[in-house]
Design an enzyme around this catalytic site. Structure first.
Site, PDB file in Angstrom:
ATOM      1  CD  GLU A 274     -11.250   2.306  -2.424  1.00 37.49           C
ATOM      2  OE1 GLU A 274     -11.170   1.788  -3.021  1.00 37.49           O
ATOM      3  OE2 GLU A 274     -10.310   3.476  -1.584  1.00 37.49           O
TER       4      GLU A 274
ATOM      5  NE  ARG B 155      -3.641   2.620   0.725  1.00 37.76           N
ATOM      6  CZ  ARG B 155      -3.603   3.907   0.677  1.00 37.76           C
ATOM      7  NH1 ARG B 155      -2.195   4.004   0.683  1.00 37.76           N
ATOM      8  NH2 ARG B 155      -4.466   4.818   1.444  1.00 37.76           N
TER       9      ARG B 155
ATOM     10  NE  ARG C 137      -3.423  -2.772   2.265  1.00 35.74           N
ATOM     11  CZ  ARG C 137      -4.557  -1.639   1.536  1.00 35.74           C
ATOM     12  NH1 ARG C 137      -5.180  -1.779   0.147  1.00 35.74           N
ATOM     13  NH2 ARG C 137      -4.770  -0.779   2.318  1.00 35.74           N
TER      14      ARG C 137
END
Length: 168
Positions: A64, A56, A98
């Site tokens: 998004e 990330r 992540r």
């Protein structure tokens, strides 16, 4: 004599440990080839041992996929790094497990480049975790992208992803 040396050593040890601890967020780096792009702020890096690491991008937030400019943001990140060797300066691990970090393509800060291109916002909540000079650089890049109407800034009032997610 020993008692006089002990306090000095202790102070030096404390200073050293404090410096070491403040640098640990930047101490870890991973390198590998980008094998997937999930969206404008998430990539998968294939590292040694054929292990995939989902990364990330730190301090930025991209639209998004279902949001306006989501696909363009993903395409921009893909053009920058897909199939290329990168280094990730690890800053954290997020709640989804992540790796969070700054992706470097040679000397190029990819996270900053996404902001410069107008395909990501500076994520104010997390940019404060960067060194001050770097955080200011990110904010200045966003201001310029907005002024020049780059990427998502062609829209008069684009909705930041964190607001878009909250509405969903």
């Amino acid at each position: 004599m020993t008692s006089a040396i002990r306090p000095i050593f202790s102070q030096a040890a404390i200073v050293f440990l404090a410096i070491l601890m403040s640098c640990t967020a930047w101490a870890k780096e991973i390198s590998g080839r980008v094998v997937a792009i999930a969206d404008g702020d998430t990539a998968t890096v294939l590292v040694a041992g054929n292990r995939q690491v989902r990364v990330r991008l730190a301090a930025i937030d991209a639209p998004e996929r279902a949001q306006p400019f989501g696909n363009r943001s993903k395409e921009a990140l893909s053009k920058l790094i897909f199939g290329k060797e990168v280094t990730v300066k690890v800053t954290d691990t997020d709640r989804y497990k992540r790796t969070v970090g700054i992706i470097m393509l040679g000397e190029t800060d990819v996270n900053l480049e996404m902001v410069r291109l107008g395909y990501a916002w500076v994520y104010r909540q997390y940019v404060i975790n960067l060194p001050r000079a770097q955080a200011l650089q990110y904010s200045a890049a966003e201001d310029i992208a907005r002024q020049k109407k780059r990427g998502l800034w062609v829209d008069e009032a684009p909705t930041p992803p964190w607001e878009w997610r909250r509405k969903k």
